[in-house]
Design a protein around this motif. Sequence first.
Motif, PDB file in Angstrom:
ATOM      1  N   ASP A  67       0.910  78.529 -45.201  1.00 58.22           N
ATOM      2  CA  ASP A  67      -0.417  79.074 -44.923  1.00 58.22           C
ATOM      3  C   ASP A  67      -1.424  78.420 -45.864  1.00 58.22           C
ATOM      4  O   ASP A  67      -1.207  78.334 -47.076  1.00 58.22           O
ATOM      5  N   TRP A  68      -2.571  77.967 -45.324  1.00 55.87           N
ATOM      6  CA  TRP A  68      -3.565  77.244 -46.139  1.00 55.87           C
ATOM      7  C   TRP A  68      -4.170  78.140 -47.220  1.00 55.87           C
ATOM      8  O   TRP A  68      -4.449  77.682 -48.328  1.00 55.87           O
ATOM      9  N   SER A  69      -4.343  79.430 -46.919  1.00 60.23           N
ATOM     10  CA  SER A  69      -4.885  80.363 -47.919  1.00 60.23           C
ATOM     11  C   SER A  69      -3.943  80.486 -49.110  1.00 60.23           C
ATOM     12  O   SER A  69      -4.373  80.641 -50.253  1.00 60.23           O
ATOM     13  N   GLU A  70      -2.624  80.413 -48.835  1.00 63.17           N
ATOM     14  CA  GLU A  70      -1.648  80.484 -49.918  1.00 63.17           C
ATOM     15  C   GLU A  70      -1.729  79.242 -50.811  1.00 63.17           C
ATOM     16  O   GLU A  70      -1.636  79.323 -52.039  1.00 63.17           O
ATOM     17  N   VAL A  71      -1.967  78.095 -50.179  1.00 66.40           N
ATOM     18  CA  VAL A  71      -2.109  76.854 -50.951  1.00 66.40           C
ATOM     19  C   VAL A  71      -3.350  76.911 -51.832  1.00 66.40           C
ATOM     20  O   VAL A  71      -3.330  76.517 -53.009  1.00 66.40           O
ATOM     21  N   VAL A  72      -4.463  77.408 -51.297  1.00 66.75           N
ATOM     22  CA  VAL A  72      -5.708  77.489 -52.062  1.00 66.75           C
ATOM     23  C   VAL A  72      -5.578  78.472 -53.209  1.00 66.75           C
ATOM     24  O   VAL A  72      -6.078  78.243 -54.318  1.00 66.75           O
ATOM     25  N   SER A  73      -4.891  79.599 -52.978  1.00 69.04           N
ATOM     26  CA  SER A  73      -4.743  80.605 -54.031  1.00 69.04           C
ATOM     27  C   SER A  73      -3.919  80.092 -55.210  1.00 69.04           C
ATOM     28  O   SER A  73      -4.131  80.492 -56.353  1.00 69.04           O
ATOM     29  N   ARG A  74      -3.002  79.195 -54.955  1.00 66.69           N
ATOM     30  CA  ARG A  74      -2.168  78.654 -56.021  1.00 66.69           C
ATOM     31  C   ARG A  74      -2.824  77.460 -56.723  1.00 66.69           C
ATOM     32  O   ARG A  74      -2.317  77.005 -57.744  1.00 66.69           O
ATOM     33  N   ALA A  75      -3.959  76.959 -56.196  1.00 65.73           N
ATOM     34  CA  ALA A  75      -4.625  75.808 -56.809  1.00 65.73           C
ATOM     35  C   ALA A  75      -5.254  76.203 -58.139  1.00 65.73           C
ATOM     36  O   ALA A  75      -5.807  77.294 -58.297  1.00 65.73           O
ATOM     37  N   LYS A  76      -5.136  75.347 -59.129  1.00 61.35           N
ATOM     38  CA  LYS A  76      -5.679  75.588 -60.458  1.00 61.35           C
ATOM     39  C   LYS A  76      -6.583  74.409 -60.838  1.00 61.35           C
ATOM     40  O   LYS A  76      -6.321  73.266 -60.473  1.00 61.35           O
ATOM     41  N   PRO A  77      -7.651  74.704 -61.600  1.00 65.36           N
ATOM     42  CA  PRO A  77      -8.546  73.606 -62.017  1.00 65.36           C
ATOM     43  C   PRO A  77      -7.859  72.687 -63.015  1.00 65.36           C
ATOM     44  O   PRO A  77      -6.959  73.096 -63.749  1.00 65.36           O
ATOM     45  N   LEU A  78      -8.298  71.463 -63.032  1.00 70.46           N
ATOM     46  CA  LEU A  78      -7.728  70.492 -63.958  1.00 70.46           C
ATOM     47  C   LEU A  78      -8.169  70.810 -65.381  1.00 70.46           C
ATOM     48  O   LEU A  78      -9.344  71.070 -65.645  1.00 70.46           O
TER      49      LEU A  78
END
Length: 207
Positions: free
Chosen positions: A39-50
């Motif tokens: 799910d794309w929302s799951e991918v975005v939620s796990r994204a962290k800033p550099l």
Amino acid sequence: MQRPFEALGEYFGISIPRKKLKLNDPLLLEKPSFCEEKDWSEVVSRAKPLKEKNFLWFFTPKKPFWDLKKDWPPKRIDLKVWLTSEYIEGGFSKTYKSLVYELREGRFSVKKTLNLRGMFVEEAKIAFEEFLREAIINGDNCVLIIHGRGLSSKKEPVLKTKVKEWLERGPFRKYVMAFCSARPCDGGLGATYVLLSSKPIKKSKKS
């Protein structure tokens, strides 16, 4: 025979044999193990800033420099000569102030021109007096005298100062109605308009 997609199959973990595959072959229907749908929302939620910003960046301009409009031709600059320190004027007529205004506005056509640049004071004085004498006799009411600004002089401009002195104290001063520095198109501060009268003018006090 060339096989351009053979390396691509190896990249996705599919070992494609050299024999031709049919459309219903299980090798083609099988999905690679690491390419799972998420799910794309799951991918975005796990994204962290550099944390380490080891890259360069800058804001791009609003418009490229070649798209910017340039003001051309440039706007005309109206130089008011009479407001500068080098401006000179004078006269002996009762209405010389109004005549000076008309002179510096170019409302009198120049009949003759005298160029004194490069002359010594003595020869310039002779040429100046002969020029005014002929202008008065011929009825040339407006003349132009070019004397330069004296930028190469150590102190004050020599010829320009002398021309003003000859107009105010010379033998033809009674015929000078008014004089002032010329417009930029006629020499500017390096030249002087002279308005002459065919008859002598009685000297009057400047008001």
